[in-house]
Design a protein around this motif. Structure first.
Motif, PDB file in Angstrom:
ATOM      1  N   VAL A   1       0.838  -1.203   0.000  1.00  0.00           N
ATOM      2  CA  VAL A   1       0.000   0.000   0.000  1.00  0.00           C
ATOM      3  C   VAL A   1       0.875   1.256   0.000  1.00  0.00           C
ATOM      4  O   VAL A   1       0.600   2.213  -0.738  1.00  0.00           O
ATOM      5  N   ALA A   2       1.942   1.234   0.809  1.00  0.00           N
ATOM      6  CA  ALA A   2       2.812   2.417   0.878  1.00  0.00           C
ATOM      7  C   ALA A   2       3.438   2.704  -0.484  1.00  0.00           C
ATOM      8  O   ALA A   2       3.514   3.862  -0.922  1.00  0.00           O
ATOM      9  N   LEU A   3       3.848   1.657  -1.199  1.00  0.00           N
ATOM     10  CA  LEU A   3       4.464   1.847  -2.528  1.00  0.00           C
ATOM     11  C   LEU A   3       3.450   2.431  -3.508  1.00  0.00           C
ATOM     12  O   LEU A   3       3.762   3.371  -4.243  1.00  0.00           O
TER      13      LEU A   3
ATOM     14  N   ASN B   1       2.721   6.052  -2.631  1.00  0.00           N
ATOM     15  CA  ASN B   1       3.848   6.931  -2.953  1.00  0.00           C
ATOM     16  C   ASN B   1       3.936   7.168  -4.458  1.00  0.00           C
ATOM     17  O   ASN B   1       4.147   8.302  -4.905  1.00  0.00           O
ATOM     18  N   LEU B   2       3.725   6.100  -5.227  1.00  0.00           N
ATOM     19  CA  LEU B   2       3.792   6.233  -6.689  1.00  0.00           C
ATOM     20  C   LEU B   2       2.716   7.200  -7.183  1.00  0.00           C
ATOM     21  O   LEU B   2       2.995   8.097  -7.991  1.00  0.00           O
ATOM     22  N   ALA B   3       1.501   7.022  -6.672  1.00  0.00           N
ATOM     23  CA  ALA B   3       0.403   7.898  -7.094  1.00  0.00           C
ATOM     24  C   ALA B   3       0.691   9.346  -6.686  1.00  0.00           C
ATOM     25  O   ALA B   3       0.492  10.275  -7.475  1.00  0.00           O
ATOM     26  N   LYS B   4       1.184   9.526  -5.463  1.00  0.00           N
ATOM     27  CA  LYS B   4       1.469  10.880  -4.969  1.00  0.00           C
ATOM     28  C   LYS B   4       2.544  11.549  -5.830  1.00  0.00           C
ATOM     29  O   LYS B   4       2.431  12.717  -6.219  1.00  0.00           O
ATOM     30  N   GLU B   5       3.557  10.769  -6.140  1.00  0.00           N
ATOM     31  CA  GLU B   5       4.670  11.275  -6.939  1.00  0.00           C
ATOM     32  C   GLU B   5       4.183  11.702  -8.331  1.00  0.00           C
ATOM     33  O   GLU B   5       4.530  12.772  -8.827  1.00  0.00           O
ATOM     34  N   TYR B   6       3.363  10.870  -8.952  1.00  0.00           N
ATOM     35  CA  TYR B   6       2.839  11.171 -10.286  1.00  0.00           C
ATOM     36  C   TYR B   6       1.951  12.416 -10.258  1.00  0.00           C
ATOM     37  O   TYR B   6       2.026  13.264 -11.152  1.00  0.00           O
ATOM     38  N   GLN B   7       1.110  12.504  -9.231  1.00  0.00           N
ATOM     39  CA  GLN B   7       0.226  13.674  -9.145  1.00  0.00           C
ATOM     40  C   GLN B   7       1.029  14.950  -8.927  1.00  0.00           C
ATOM     41  O   GLN B   7       0.712  16.007  -9.458  1.00  0.00           O
ATOM     42  N   LYS B   8       2.106  14.839  -8.136  1.00  0.00           N
ATOM     43  CA  LYS B   8       2.949  15.999  -7.851  1.00  0.00           C
ATOM     44  C   LYS B   8       3.612  16.495  -9.150  1.00  0.00           C
ATOM     45  O   LYS B   8       3.678  17.701  -9.414  1.00  0.00           O
ATOM     46  N   ILE B   9       4.076  15.548  -9.941  1.00  0.00           N
ATOM     47  CA  ILE B   9       4.735  15.923 -11.198  1.00  0.00           C
ATOM     48  C   ILE B   9       3.742  16.604 -12.136  1.00  0.00           C
ATOM     49  O   ILE B   9       4.052  17.599 -12.779  1.00  0.00           O
ATOM     50  N   LEU B  10       2.539  16.067 -12.158  1.00  0.00           N
ATOM     51  CA  LEU B  10       1.491  16.655 -12.992  1.00  0.00           C
ATOM     52  C   LEU B  10       1.215  18.100 -12.547  1.00  0.00           C
ATOM     53  O   LEU B  10       0.954  18.977 -13.367  1.00  0.00           O
TER      54      LEU B  10
END
Lengths: 351, 82
Positions: free
Chosen positions: A70-72, A75-84
């Motif tokens: 779940v943490a991975l 984190n992946l979703a958060k990272e992608y949204q941040k880049i967007l």
């Protein structure tokens, strides 16, 4: 040298951030160290890296492998949204187009899970809300009782026409492979159209898409060779790369491996890929073939990102490498949980 | 071009004016050059600092390196004027 007039300051800002983020990804030596650790030790190591916030937040609700999974994903979703969020102008549009592939993956995961009677909570653990369907939208889909209602709930989404068209056959056969192929075909044709629509920087995005399609088609060809089932190869072909539909079908009927690779080399123009194909003449395990093709794809993307330092490429390289970091950590954690030997787990890592 | 009707004072005044214009161009153009260079370096510096605050001192130093061009321009300007 990059002409100054064509470079826009926000592009430099974002591309530099991507390079710094890329340099913070887990290095090869760390993976090798983790291979000799137990699951709690791996969790602790992950907690010391960029995943700290997620592990801290979720540690009260999840334990062991579930916590890592779940943490991975979070984190992946958060990272992608941040880049967007930080991507400027056209780069945002291209990044959004690239991330739409997660919609396909998430919707198929939900449909597969529901058809197999999995609990919504279990399915939710492996979703990555990075595409146009955010966490709330995916929760709404998870709350639906059956696949038909899930598809109906997606009315208005780009993938709805393909889902509604393919679902009856999928339900009958119980296999999602055809639906998945059709969704990816639609996805690639849409992003090619977007890249070719005349937006500045579209040509560079197109380079990435074409190479991605080539790698996918080559992986499919290798998989079909290993497969004992007789399947219609044209159904799995994705248009847009250097291989035409006829090339794909002709390559698929070649039984001799050396001849197949020689014919493939004639069609391919990328030097890295050509030299890899030579090495693959003796490689028999499909998993190794796929890993090596993925590594070549990442290496080629890295090269292009150096040639175009302030374009969509540095963002795409980071997005792809981050994705593989999460895949690697997941493989490591899953492998340790299943008590697989370290050498076996190492084969699944893309480093 | 020298006009035959010009007096000595007028020629001297013209020379001072030309020197001032030259000094202005030297400082102005080098200032623009430094600005263009700092635009790229500054954007990258802010990006790098946003991700890793430890590099702030280093990137600040890198950002001001193009300022040396302006100093060259200033020196040329001063040499012209004095």
């Amino acid at each position: 040298m990059v002409p100054v007039k064509s470079v826009f300051a926000p592009y430099i800002y974002v591309c530099t951030r991507m390079r710094v983020r890329k340099s913070k990804l887990i290095p090869r030596e760390e993976y090798m160290r983790m291979l000799n650790m137990s699951l709690p030790e791996i969790t602790r190591i992950i907690q010391e890296t960029e995943y700290k916030q997620e592990i801290d937040e979720l540690s009260s609700a999840f334990k062991g492998i579930d916590l890592i999974e779940v943490a991975l994903s979070w984190n992946l979703a958060k990272e992608y949204q941040k880049i967007l969020e930080i991507a400027p102008g056209n780069l945002k549009q291209f990044t959004r187009a690239y991330l739409r592939r997660w919609d396909i993956q998430n919707v198929l995961t939900i449909l597969r899970g529901k058809m197999q009677g999995e609990k919504a909570g279990k399915i939710k653990e492996i979703l990555v809300p990075a595409g146009s369907l955010d966490r709330a939208a995916l929760d709404r889909l998870l709350a639906e009782d059956n696949p038909e209602r899930i598809i109906e709930a997606l009315k208005g989404n780009r993938i709805y026409p393909v889902l509604s068209r393919e679902y009856p056959a999928t339900k009958e056969s119980g296999s999602f492979s055809r639906m998945e192929n059709e969704l990816y075909k639609q996805f690639f044709s849409e992003i090619i159209a977007e890249a070719e629509s005349g937006i500045k920087g579209g040509n560079q995005f197109l380079d990435f898409i074409r190479f991605d399609i080539d790698i996918r088609n080559i992986k499919t060809l290798f998989r079909l060779r290993m497969d004992t089932f007789e399947e219609d190869a044209r159904e799995m072909y994705i248009a847009g790369g250097v291989l035409s539909s006829a090339d794909f079908a002709n390559l698929n009927i070649l039984r001799d491996r050396a001849e197949f690779i020689d014919q493939l080399k004639v069609k391919i123009r990328n030097n890295l890929l050509i030299s890899l194909l030579d090495e693959l003449k003796s490689e028999k395990v499909i998993h190794d073939v796929e890993s090596r093709l993925t590594r070549v794809q990442l290496e080629q993307m890295e090269r292009i990102s150096k040639r175009h330092p302030f374009s969509i490429h540095p963002i795409l390289v980071y997005l792809e490498k981050k994705k593989y970091e999460v895949f690697n950590l997941r493989a490591l954690a899953r492998g340790k949980e299943s008590k697989l030997p370290s050498e076996r787990i190492a084969e699944y890592l893309v480093v | 071009m020298v006009d035959v009707n010009m007096t000595l004072e007028m020629v001297q005044a013209s020379q001072v004016g030309m020197k001032a214009i030259g000094a202005g161009i030297a400082v102005g153009l080098t200032g623009i050059g430094a600005g263009v260079a700092e635009m790229a370096i500054g954007s990258a510096a802010v990006g790098a600092t946003a991700e890793n605050k430890d590099v702030f001192g280093l990137v600040l130093l890198l950002t001001v390196i193009p300022e040396t061009i302006v100093i060259f321009g200033l020196v040329v300007g001063l040499l012209l004027l004095f």
